[in-house]
Design a protein around this motif. Structure first.
Motif, PDB file in Angstrom:
ATOM      1  N   ILE B  49      -2.957 -34.131  16.581  1.00  0.00           N
ATOM      2  CA  ILE B  49      -3.834 -33.956  15.602  1.00  0.00           C
ATOM      3  C   ILE B  49      -4.987 -34.932  15.798  1.00  0.00           C
ATOM      4  CG2 ILE B  49      -3.157 -35.660  14.013  1.00  0.00           C
ATOM      5  CD1 ILE B  49      -3.538 -33.521  11.861  1.00  0.00           C
ATOM      6  N   TYR B  50      -6.176 -34.510  15.358  1.00  0.00           N
ATOM      7  CA  TYR B  50      -7.600 -35.267  15.539  1.00  0.00           C
ATOM      8  C   TYR B  50      -8.240 -35.403  14.392  1.00  0.00           C
ATOM      9  CZ  TYR B  50     -12.347 -36.035  17.020  1.00  0.00           C
ATOM     10  OH  TYR B  50     -13.742 -36.455  17.195  1.00  0.00           O
ATOM     11  N   GLN B  51      -8.912 -36.647  14.064  1.00  0.00           N
ATOM     12  CA  GLN B  51      -9.780 -36.618  13.029  1.00  0.00           C
ATOM     13  C   GLN B  51     -11.050 -37.385  13.443  1.00  0.00           C
ATOM     14  OE1 GLN B  51      -8.602 -36.378   9.413  1.00  0.00           O
ATOM     15  NE2 GLN B  51     -11.033 -36.562   8.915  1.00  0.00           N
ATOM     16  N   GLY B  52     -12.278 -36.729  13.241  1.00  0.00           N
ATOM     17  CA  GLY B  52     -13.576 -37.474  13.563  1.00  0.00           C
ATOM     18  C   GLY B  52     -14.043 -38.156  12.420  1.00  0.00           C
ATOM     19  N   GLN B  57     -13.064 -33.875   5.453  1.00  0.00           N
ATOM     20  CA  GLN B  57     -11.783 -33.424   4.916  1.00  0.00           C
ATOM     21  C   GLN B  57     -10.624 -34.055   6.062  1.00  0.00           C
ATOM     22  OE1 GLN B  57     -11.590 -29.155   4.632  1.00  0.00           O
ATOM     23  NE2 GLN B  57     -12.014 -29.323   2.226  1.00  0.00           N
ATOM     24  N   ASN B  58      -9.466 -34.592   5.474  1.00  0.00           N
ATOM     25  CA  ASN B  58      -8.352 -34.695   6.212  1.00  0.00           C
ATOM     26  C   ASN B  58      -7.668 -33.614   7.073  1.00  0.00           C
ATOM     27  OD1 ASN B  58      -8.289 -37.309   5.150  1.00  0.00           O
ATOM     28  ND2 ASN B  58      -6.679 -36.789   3.669  1.00  0.00           N
ATOM     29  N   ALA B  59      -7.528 -33.958   8.418  1.00  0.00           N
ATOM     30  CA  ALA B  59      -7.046 -33.188   9.318  1.00  0.00           C
ATOM     31  C   ALA B  59      -5.796 -32.651   9.148  1.00  0.00           C
ATOM     32  CB  ALA B  59      -7.446 -33.563  10.916  1.00  0.00           C
ATOM     33  N   ASN B  67      -3.938 -38.581   7.051  1.00  0.00           N
ATOM     34  CA  ASN B  67      -4.258 -39.166   5.743  1.00  0.00           C
ATOM     35  C   ASN B  67      -5.304 -40.235   6.136  1.00  0.00           C
ATOM     36  OD1 ASN B  67      -5.070 -40.312   3.266  1.00  0.00           O
ATOM     37  ND2 ASN B  67      -2.757 -40.972   2.791  1.00  0.00           N
ATOM     38  N   PHE B  68      -6.645 -39.822   6.203  1.00  0.00           N
ATOM     39  CA  PHE B  68      -7.803 -40.559   6.652  1.00  0.00           C
ATOM     40  C   PHE B  68      -8.606 -41.304   5.427  1.00  0.00           C
ATOM     41  CE2 PHE B  68     -10.957 -42.138   9.226  1.00  0.00           C
ATOM     42  CZ  PHE B  68     -12.159 -41.537   9.110  1.00  0.00           C
ATOM     43  N   ASN B  76      -3.006 -42.388   8.670  1.00  0.00           N
ATOM     44  CA  ASN B  76      -1.758 -42.370   8.707  1.00  0.00           C
ATOM     45  C   ASN B  76      -1.314 -40.812   9.103  1.00  0.00           C
ATOM     46  OD1 ASN B  76      -1.488 -44.873   7.991  1.00  0.00           O
ATOM     47  ND2 ASN B  76      -1.267 -44.479   5.903  1.00  0.00           N
ATOM     48  N   LEU B  77      -0.244 -40.708   9.754  1.00  0.00           N
ATOM     49  CA  LEU B  77       0.165 -39.221  10.036  1.00  0.00           C
ATOM     50  C   LEU B  77       1.185 -39.050   9.114  1.00  0.00           C
ATOM     51  CD1 LEU B  77       0.325 -36.970  12.122  1.00  0.00           C
ATOM     52  CD2 LEU B  77       2.167 -38.145  13.160  1.00  0.00           C
ATOM     53  N   VAL B  78       1.011 -37.769   8.566  1.00  0.00           N
ATOM     54  CA  VAL B  78       2.111 -37.161   7.697  1.00  0.00           C
ATOM     55  C   VAL B  78       2.908 -35.970   8.487  1.00  0.00           C
ATOM     56  CG1 VAL B  78       2.675 -36.325   5.347  1.00  0.00           C
ATOM     57  CG2 VAL B  78       0.866 -38.275   5.574  1.00  0.00           C
ATOM     58  N   ILE B  79       4.046 -36.430   8.324  1.00  0.00           N
ATOM     59  CA  ILE B  79       4.867 -35.141   9.052  1.00  0.00           C
ATOM     60  C   ILE B  79       5.722 -34.567   7.599  1.00  0.00           C
ATOM     61  CG2 ILE B  79       6.655 -34.261  10.492  1.00  0.00           C
ATOM     62  CD1 ILE B  79       6.085 -36.471  12.255  1.00  0.00           C
ATOM     63  N   SER B  80       5.567 -33.019   7.191  1.00  0.00           N
ATOM     64  CA  SER B  80       6.399 -32.582   6.250  1.00  0.00           C
ATOM     65  C   SER B  80       7.383 -32.028   6.699  1.00  0.00           C
ATOM     66  CB  SER B  80       5.040 -31.590   5.430  1.00  0.00           C
ATOM     67  OG  SER B  80       5.105 -30.766   6.140  1.00  0.00           O
ATOM     68  N   ALA B  81       8.423 -31.876   5.817  1.00  0.00           N
ATOM     69  CA  ALA B  81       9.459 -30.839   6.297  1.00  0.00           C
ATOM     70  C   ALA B  81      10.293 -31.406   7.407  1.00  0.00           C
ATOM     71  CB  ALA B  81       9.265 -29.777   6.040  1.00  0.00           C
ATOM     72  N   SER B  82      10.692 -32.514   7.788  1.00  0.00           N
ATOM     73  CA  SER B  82      10.717 -33.243   9.105  1.00  0.00           C
ATOM     74  C   SER B  82      11.961 -32.266   9.567  1.00  0.00           C
ATOM     75  CB  SER B  82      11.413 -34.748   9.104  1.00  0.00           C
ATOM     76  OG  SER B  82      10.475 -35.561   8.627  1.00  0.00           O
TER      77      SER B  82
END
Lengths: 116, 114
Positions: B49-52, B57-59, B67-68, B76-82
């Motif tokens: 994932i990339y965020q400028g 908006q959050n990527a 979560n920018f 922070n990187l959020v991984i849902s449903a691991s």
């Protein structure tokens, strides 16, 4: 599309030997990076090229290391003579700066080097 | 000076739960990009994932979201449903426009258990 291609995937060599790692970046990419990954130091940038020209080689550990990019589709990282402390995974990565989606840096699968 | 800090050397999460991997960064460049990569045991570096820095908006990319929080210099990187296949090292990286050199954090090892 083919990704970044590195060779060899694995290399075991004796101390003092010359090692050459090769990289073919993604076609059209104008930036190429060489990284080294070790447990102790993490991912370190060794050198990067823009349009085949070396821009920053301040990460190259010493004169034993050299890198070239003779054309847009090929780069080499050479270690001569190799030492056991050079054992690491060496990654090549490429990127194109011209487009938003090209902000992504694509990595090759890495070359796992062991110097005994 | 360390530009990318990942304070969690290791994280454990149960399958199907969400997990947050922390990343803080340091820069005075107003224009920069933030990346997350996954490195499974096989060794390859997989872009996630990339965020400028100017993105409003959050990527998001599938189960991954970033979560920018710009003021806090946090990405922070959020991984849902691991999933079990999410077990890997995760690296946060930043590239400042002025230098163009991507800098990586030391990584966080994530283990997903059943």
């Amino acid at each position: 599309d083919a990704g970044v291609i590195q060779s060899p995937r694995h290399e075991v060599t004796e101390m003092g030997q010359e090692v050459t790692l090769r990289c073919k970046p993604i076609s059209g990419h104008d930036y190429l990076f060489w990284y080294r990954q070790t447990m102790m130091r993490g991912l370190e940038l060794l050198i990067y090229f823009n349009n085949n020209v070396p821009i920053d080689d301040s990460g190259m550990p010493e004169d034993r290391f050299s890198a070239k990019m003779p054309n847009a589709s090929f780069s080499t990282l050479k270690i001569q003579p190799s030492e056991p402390r050079d054992s690491a995974v060496y990654f090549c990565a490429s990127n194109i700066a011209a487009r938003d989606s090209g902000n992504t840096i694509y990595f090759g699968e890495g070359s796992w080097l062991t110097v005994v | 000076a360390q530009k990318i800090t990942q304070t969690q050397p290791g994280m454990f999460v149960q399958e199907k739960e969400a997990v947050t991997l922390d990343c803080t960064y340091d820069t005075s460049d107003p224009s920069y990009g933030l990346f997350w990569y996954k490195q499974p045991s096989s060794g390859e570096m997989i872009f996630l994932i990339y965020q400028g820095s100017y993105d409003q908006q959050n990527a998001t990319e599938g189960r991954y979201s970033l979560n920018f929080q710009k003021a806090r210099k946090s990405a922070n990187l959020v991984i849902s449903a691991s999933q079990l296949g999410d077990s890997a090292m995760y690296f946060c990286a930043m590239r400042e426009v002025r230098s163009y050199i991507p800098t990586f954090g030391r990584g966080t090892s994530l283990i997903v258990h059943p």
